[in-house]
Design a protein around this motif. Structure first.
Motif, PDB file in Angstrom:
ATOM      1  N   UNK B  44     -15.049  85.906  42.368  1.00 20.21           N
ATOM      2  CA  UNK B  44     -14.841  85.126  42.075  1.00 20.21           C
ATOM      3  C   UNK B  44     -13.133  85.443  42.142  1.00 20.21           C
ATOM      4  N   UNK B  45     -13.045  86.132  41.067  1.00 19.98           N
ATOM      5  CA  UNK B  45     -11.783  86.689  40.607  1.00 19.98           C
ATOM      6  C   UNK B  45     -11.501  87.701  41.569  1.00 19.98           C
ATOM      7  N   UNK B  59      -4.372  79.648  44.342  1.00 20.13           N
ATOM      8  CA  UNK B  59      -4.854  79.179  44.116  1.00 20.13           C
ATOM      9  C   UNK B  59      -5.058  77.887  43.394  1.00 20.13           C
ATOM     10  N   UNK B  60      -5.189  76.672  43.508  1.00 19.31           N
ATOM     11  CA  UNK B  60      -5.556  75.058  42.748  1.00 19.31           C
ATOM     12  C   UNK B  60      -5.339  75.597  41.235  1.00 19.31           C
ATOM     13  N   UNK B  61      -4.463  75.497  40.332  1.00 20.08           N
ATOM     14  CA  UNK B  61      -4.322  74.920  38.904  1.00 20.08           C
ATOM     15  C   UNK B  61      -6.579  73.972  38.578  1.00 20.08           C
ATOM     16  N   UNK B  63      -9.977  73.998  38.817  1.00 16.25           N
ATOM     17  CA  UNK B  63     -11.004  74.798  38.622  1.00 16.25           C
ATOM     18  C   UNK B  63     -11.621  74.423  39.859  1.00 16.25           C
ATOM     19  N   UNK B  66     -10.729  74.823  43.459  1.00 16.19           N
ATOM     20  CA  UNK B  66     -10.381  75.863  43.180  1.00 16.19           C
ATOM     21  C   UNK B  66     -12.581  76.288  43.705  1.00 16.19           C
ATOM     22  N   UNK B  67     -13.497  76.328  43.031  1.00 17.08           N
ATOM     23  CA  UNK B  67     -14.870  76.262  43.354  1.00 17.08           C
ATOM     24  C   UNK B  67     -14.974  75.969  44.576  1.00 17.08           C
TER      25      UNK B  67
END
Lengths: 561, 86
Positions: B44-45, B59-61, B63, B66-67
């Protein structure tokens, strides 16, 4: 507030009820009074259980802390599995009596709860790690050992932190010893609030760092992937300290951490079994050696490290599987001497992977190796059985590997799942007949073609080769009109011939070499061999259906020509 | 959108060095992590880094958000089409 909620060595003086224990984003923090109440609720639930051992797994570090102290105050032994995989749970059922996530906390007590003092020797915690046999090994820790670890951390770093109010953020899980100590137990003891959930994405972390001064509990896997596209400048001034543990931090990750977070991390070396052993901070010197933590003694025999430590259950010397070299001002880590490897800080047992694959029944032998690269991953070199070869031909490589991965998923964590698969008839051996990792890596060389075996006896064999357009052999041969070079065809015949048959050491020549028609990229060809065991010759022919591509007779001898 | 999906599939295969799989063998609806393609948190990273490099997306802070973006190729393509700067 209750004096004995935390053991005396974790809480040296009283703490006010409103003191913040845990936070999540900007939401209201949970206080010491909340922590006492929620611990008492879990204590109530656990006290009613007949059994002794309780498995605790929770993504929320606060919940985990409440369950942990709840279990201790109920006189139980908490067990912390490293993951929540079905196979882990199934294996745990034999050794634990209950799973906390199948229970609910008891009623809220009326008034402030009171606790009795925990005993350093009888209160215990069970952690798990992958042992060299491949099955997770239970590691028993006394509360006193954990107390000693926290005391060591405080001695080593409280002065550096200068008592500044900070929040403890983490990218690592608290189900492991490092995360548990740094994200939960030390913060509880020092009175620093900890973030409940770990920040797995860098964006989440950055967002939090902009709001609040923090300590960052991280690992090489996360530090080396901090994106430089994000603006860390404002965040870096907020970081009181960065910690990294779980595996070696390479120089690139070190530079990244220095340039983006403005400081080198405090690196820790240790293991679940031994607890913390040594630390270093490479702020000015990239080669700085490891310094043993205060209160520990080291000894080296050959290269093997032994230690005596208050973090161990007794005062005896304990021999590790790690190899080190002593230097004037510290020591250098050299590696391990067993078959446990670390990928992205996750301990992976090569034995466990191999035995799980052998149990599938499609292979007569399996070797798991670590493939080097920007990201190290597991590769499998396997010798299929006749049944395995026919399944491979029927299902195709992708489906064949997918079915075996399915069988691994219940017992091997995602980081340890093989990413590359190579099949062959015999493992490559060195002159002494030893199958070495270096030799096995040759199977992952892009020049080795993908093939499967159709039939094989001591004197004859037939294999099907996928002539992939991506093979490096096609590069420049020829622009606009790619065809498989004759020298590659000869090389494959020698190489694959050696793999299929026992041949004398030296290749001494080829007779009757004929190239009749070209082999195009993305085609499939059959390579047939006939082995003359008396003359040490190997006749080969490349065909597709009735079309002949090339043929010849390879000669081998005990002495070079 | 289909072109973008195809592009992201190829980027996924290259960035994560996936073996024996072509873009058309990845169902845009299949979960990328856990079940499905079986990718892990490090993937993912890595994928996040590759997307940032290729499309300049941030990406959004949050989580959870983002998931959700990372749950399938279809979701990723949708996210990239809105957030791309390149």
């Amino acid at each position: 507030m209750p004096d004995f909620l935390l053991p005396r060595h974790l809480l040296k003086s009283g703490r006010s009820a409103t003191h913040s224990v845990a936070v999540q984003n900007d939401e209201t923090s949970l206080t010491f009074a909340d922590f006492a109440r929620d611990t008492a609720r879990w204590q109530q639930t656990f006290a009613t259980l007949a059994g002794q051992r309780i498995s605790l797994y929770d993504e929320d570090a606060y919940q985990l802390a409440c369950m942990l102290f709840g279990a201790w105050h109920a006189g139980k032994t908490p067990c912390l599995p490293a993951d929540n995989l079905p196979a882990t749970r199934a294996a745990l059922r034999d050794i634990v009596d209950a799973f906390a996530d199948e229970l609910s906390p008891g009623a809220t007590p009326a008034g402030a709860p009171s606790f009795s003092e925990l005993c350093d020797n009888t209160a215990r915690l069970v952690l798990f790690t992958s042992g060299s046999t491949g099955t997770p090994q239970a590691i028993d820790k006394k509360l006193g050992q954990l107390g000693e670890e926290v005391a060591t951390l405080a001695r080593q770093w409280e002065a550096v932190l200068q008592g500044d109010p900070v929040v403890v953020l983490g990218t690592v899980s608290h189900q492991h010893i490092y995360g548990l100590l740094f994200r939960v137990l030390w913060p509880l003891s020092a009175g620093r609030p900890f973030e409940r959930l770990r920040s797995t994405f860098p964006e989440t972390l950055l967002h939090r760092l902009r709001d609040t001064p923090a300590i960052l509990v991280s690992s090489p896997a996360h530090l080396k992937r901090l994106p430089d596209t994000l603006d860390w400048a404002s965040a870096s001034t907020q970081i009181a300290a960065v910690f990294s543990s779980g595996g070696p931090l390479d120089k690139e990750a070190l530079q990244r951490c220095k340039s983006l977070l403005g400081q080198a991390p405090h690196e820790l070396y240790g293991s679940t079994e031994t607890g913390g052993i040594a630390t270093r901070c490479r702020q000015h010197d990239d080669e700085a050696p490891w310094q043993v933590l205060p209160g520990l003694e080291l000894r080296v025999e050959g290269e093997q490290l032994s230690l005596r430590s208050p973090h161990l259950p007794d005062a005896h010397w304990h021999t590790t599987a790690d190899r080190i070299r002593l230097e004037e001002s510290g020591f250098v880590l050299l590696g391990r001497n067993d078959r446990i490897v670390k990928l992205e800080e996750k301990r992976i047992s090569l034995d466990a992977i191999e035995s799980a694959l052998m149990a599938c029944g499609a292979f007569s032998a399996v070797k798991a190796v670590v493939l080097p690269g920007a990201r190290e991953v597991i590769g499998i070199a396997a010798l299929p059985t006749p049944q395995g070869w026919s399944e491979l031909a029927r299902w195709g490589r992708r489906e064949f590997a997918a079915r075996h991965l399915e069988a691994l998923k219940s017992s091997i964590i995602a980081e340890g799942l093989p990413r590359h698969w190579r099949y062959g008839a015999r493992f490559p051996a060195d002159a002494q007949g030893k199958v070495t990792v270096a030799r096995l890596l040759a199977w992952f060389d892009p020049r080795r073609p993908v093939w499967h075996q159709a039939s094989r006896s001591t004197t004859e064999a037939q294999i099907i080769i996928d002539v992939d357009a991506a093979l490096p052999d096609f590069a420049g041969h020829f622009p606009g009109a790619p065809l498989l070079p004759g020298v590659t065809q000869l090389d494959w015949a020698i190489r694959l011939g050696r793999e299929l048959f026992d041949l004398p050491e030296h290749f001494i020549g080829v007779d009757n070499l004929k190239f009749q028609s070209i082999i195009s990229p993305d085609s499939q060809v059959t390579l047939s061999f006939t082995h003359d065991t008396d003359r040490h010759t190997l006749t080969f022919a490349y065909t597709s259906g009735t079309l002949q591509h090339a043929s010849g007779r390879l000669c081998f001898g005990a002495v070079p020509c | 959108m289909q072109t973008l999906q195809l592009e992201i599939k190829q980027l996924l295969i290259n960035a994560l060095n996936l073996e024996d799989i072509t873009p058309d063998e990845i169902d845009p609806q299949t979960p990328l992590f856990g079940e499905g393609l079986g990718l892990d948190s490090i993937d993912a990273l890595e994928l996040g880094l590759a997307l940032q490099k290729r499309y300049g997306v941030s990406l959004s802070p949050d989580a959870a958000e983002t998931r959700d973006h990372f749950s399938s190729i279809a979701k990723l393509a949708e996210f990239v089409s809105h957030a791309r700067k390149i």
